[in-house]
Design a protein around this motif. Structure first.
Motif, PDB file in Angstrom:
ATOM      1  N   SER A   2       0.833  -1.188   0.000  1.00 46.89           N
ATOM      2  CA  SER A   2       0.000   0.000   0.000  1.00 46.89           C
ATOM      3  C   SER A   2       0.871   1.243   0.000  1.00 46.89           C
ATOM      4  CB  SER A   2      -0.906   0.010   1.227  1.00 46.89           C
ATOM      5  OG  SER A   2      -1.538   1.249   1.351  1.00 46.89           O
ATOM      6  N   PRO A   3       0.613   2.190  -0.897  1.00 45.62           N
ATOM      7  CA  PRO A   3       1.424   3.402  -0.918  1.00 45.62           C
ATOM      8  C   PRO A   3       1.206   4.272   0.318  1.00 45.62           C
ATOM      9  CG  PRO A   3      -0.368   3.577  -2.484  1.00 45.62           C
ATOM     10  CD  PRO A   3      -0.391   2.175  -1.938  1.00 45.62           C
ATOM     11  N   GLU A   4       0.130   4.019   1.057  1.00 42.62           N
ATOM     12  CA  GLU A   4      -0.179   4.818   2.235  1.00 42.62           C
ATOM     13  C   GLU A   4       0.464   4.274   3.506  1.00 42.62           C
ATOM     14  OE1 GLU A   4      -1.802   7.728   2.044  1.00 42.62           O
ATOM     15  OE2 GLU A   4      -1.872   7.399  -0.118  1.00 42.62           O
ATOM     16  N   VAL A   5       0.988   3.055   3.461  1.00 50.79           N
ATOM     17  CA  VAL A   5       1.573   2.435   4.646  1.00 50.79           C
ATOM     18  C   VAL A   5       3.061   2.200   4.392  1.00 50.79           C
ATOM     19  CG1 VAL A   5       1.502   0.464   6.208  1.00 50.79           C
ATOM     20  CG2 VAL A   5      -0.615   1.283   5.164  1.00 50.79           C
ATOM     21  N   PRO A   6       3.919   3.007   5.023  1.00 48.97           N
ATOM     22  CA  PRO A   6       5.343   2.802   4.802  1.00 48.97           C
ATOM     23  C   PRO A   6       5.810   1.508   5.471  1.00 48.97           C
ATOM     24  CG  PRO A   6       4.997   4.531   6.429  1.00 48.97           C
ATOM     25  CD  PRO A   6       3.632   4.117   5.915  1.00 48.97           C
ATOM     26  N   ALA A  43      14.370   6.340  11.444  1.00 49.25           N
ATOM     27  CA  ALA A  43      13.903   5.499  10.331  1.00 49.25           C
ATOM     28  C   ALA A  43      12.398   5.630  10.155  1.00 49.25           C
ATOM     29  CB  ALA A  43      14.289   4.046  10.567  1.00 49.25           C
ATOM     30  N   VAL A  44      11.662   5.621  11.257  1.00 50.79           N
ATOM     31  CA  VAL A  44      10.200   5.777  11.189  1.00 50.79           C
ATOM     32  C   VAL A  44       9.849   7.170  10.686  1.00 50.79           C
ATOM     33  CG1 VAL A  44       8.088   5.886  12.565  1.00 50.79           C
ATOM     34  CG2 VAL A  44       9.728   4.024  12.929  1.00 50.79           C
ATOM     35  N   ARG A  45      10.533   8.180  11.189  1.00 51.32           N
ATOM     36  CA  ARG A  45      10.272   9.561  10.752  1.00 51.32           C
ATOM     37  C   ARG A  45      10.532   9.694   9.245  1.00 51.32           C
ATOM     38  NH1 ARG A  45      13.129  12.482  14.372  1.00 51.32           N
ATOM     39  NH2 ARG A  45      11.261  12.688  15.638  1.00 51.32           N
ATOM     40  N   ALA A  46      11.645   9.142   8.769  1.00 53.42           N
ATOM     41  CA  ALA A  46      11.973   9.219   7.340  1.00 53.42           C
ATOM     42  C   ALA A  46      10.935   8.484   6.498  1.00 53.42           C
ATOM     43  CB  ALA A  46      13.368   8.639   7.094  1.00 53.42           C
ATOM     44  N   ALA A  47      10.469   7.332   6.988  1.00 50.04           N
ATOM     45  CA  ALA A  47       9.454   6.566   6.252  1.00 50.04           C
ATOM     46  C   ALA A  47       8.154   7.356   6.160  1.00 50.04           C
ATOM     47  CB  ALA A  47       9.218   5.218   6.918  1.00 50.04           C
ATOM     48  N   LEU A  48       7.754   7.988   7.252  1.00 48.68           N
ATOM     49  CA  LEU A  48       6.525   8.790   7.241  1.00 48.68           C
ATOM     50  C   LEU A  48       6.664  10.011   6.338  1.00 48.68           C
ATOM     51  CD1 LEU A  48       5.557   8.555  11.011  1.00 48.68           C
ATOM     52  CD2 LEU A  48       4.449   7.404   9.076  1.00 48.68           C
ATOM     53  N   GLU A  49       7.822  10.657   6.364  1.00 43.84           N
ATOM     54  CA  GLU A  49       8.049  11.814   5.492  1.00 43.84           C
ATOM     55  C   GLU A  49       8.047  11.399   4.022  1.00 43.84           C
ATOM     56  OE1 GLU A  49      11.690  13.423   7.007  1.00 43.84           O
ATOM     57  OE2 GLU A  49      10.695  14.403   8.704  1.00 43.84           O
ATOM     58  N   TYR A  50       8.648  10.262   3.733  1.00 41.85           N
ATOM     59  CA  TYR A  50       8.659   9.740   2.362  1.00 41.85           C
ATOM     60  C   TYR A  50       7.233   9.489   1.875  1.00 41.85           C
ATOM     61  CZ  TYR A  50       9.319   6.478  -1.488  1.00 41.85           C
ATOM     62  OH  TYR A  50       9.264   5.854  -2.700  1.00 41.85           O
ATOM     63  N   ALA A  56       1.748  13.702  -1.632  1.00 40.91           N
ATOM     64  CA  ALA A  56       1.686  15.056  -2.190  1.00 40.91           C
ATOM     65  C   ALA A  56       1.981  15.042  -3.687  1.00 40.91           C
ATOM     66  CB  ALA A  56       2.668  15.967  -1.454  1.00 40.91           C
ATOM     67  N   ASP A  57       2.953  14.234  -4.103  1.00 37.19           N
ATOM     68  CA  ASP A  57       3.277  14.132  -5.538  1.00 37.19           C
ATOM     69  C   ASP A  57       2.101  13.563  -6.326  1.00 37.19           C
ATOM     70  OD1 ASP A  57       5.784  15.145  -5.035  1.00 37.19           O
ATOM     71  OD2 ASP A  57       6.818  13.203  -5.199  1.00 37.19           O
ATOM     72  N   ARG A  58       1.433  12.525  -5.776  1.00 33.80           N
ATOM     73  CA  ARG A  58       0.267  11.937  -6.462  1.00 33.80           C
ATOM     74  C   ARG A  58      -0.863  12.952  -6.567  1.00 33.80           C
ATOM     75  NH1 ARG A  58       1.397   7.663  -3.301  1.00 33.80           N
ATOM     76  NH2 ARG A  58      -0.304   8.143  -1.878  1.00 33.80           N
ATOM     77  N   GLU A  59      -1.101  13.690  -5.481  1.00 34.00           N
ATOM     78  CA  GLU A  59      -2.174  14.693  -5.495  1.00 34.00           C
ATOM     79  C   GLU A  59      -1.874  15.807  -6.487  1.00 34.00           C
ATOM     80  OE1 GLU A  59      -2.476  15.772  -1.376  1.00 34.00           O
ATOM     81  OE2 GLU A  59      -3.562  13.917  -0.856  1.00 34.00           O
ATOM     82  N   ARG A  60      -0.612  16.235  -6.548  1.00 38.68           N
ATOM     83  CA  ARG A  60      -0.223  17.285  -7.509  1.00 38.68           C
ATOM     84  C   ARG A  60      -0.403  16.776  -8.942  1.00 38.68           C
ATOM     85  NH1 ARG A  60       3.735  19.057  -5.089  1.00 38.68           N
ATOM     86  NH2 ARG A  60       5.248  17.437  -5.609  1.00 38.68           N
TER      87      ARG A  60
END
Length: 93
Positions: A2-6, A43-50, A56-60
């Protein structure tokens, strides 16, 4: 996948092929066991930011695609008016 779950891949193997396979199947990053607790938070922070950047890229891209489709509709309408076509005529020519 899922693209929503890192996904953070955790492995005891430090094998490049295993890491490549994990990333190819959707892992955002990986950690090697035994886990270093201080490394987990970044690692968790980076995964969530990614994941947020991907969203945001998909929405744009969706907004840009919708704007392009609206522009095509406007141009099509102007051409149909210019050549005095009815919508039904345009599809049957």
């Amino acid at each position: 996948r899922s693209p929503e779950v890192p996904v953070i891949f955790v492995t005891a193997l430090l094998d490049e092929q295993v890491v490549r396979d994990a990333v190819a199947h959707g892992a955002v990053t990986y950690l090697v066991k035994p886990l270093d607790p201080p490394a987990l938070v970044p690692a968790v922070r980076a995964a969530l930011e990614y994941t947020a950047r991907q969203r945001a890229d998909r929405e744009r891209a969706d907004r840009e695609r919708a704007a392009a489709e609206r522009a095509i509709d406007v141009v099509t309408g102007l051409l149909m008016e210019r050549f005095r076509l009815r919508r039904d005529d345009a599809y049957h020519r």
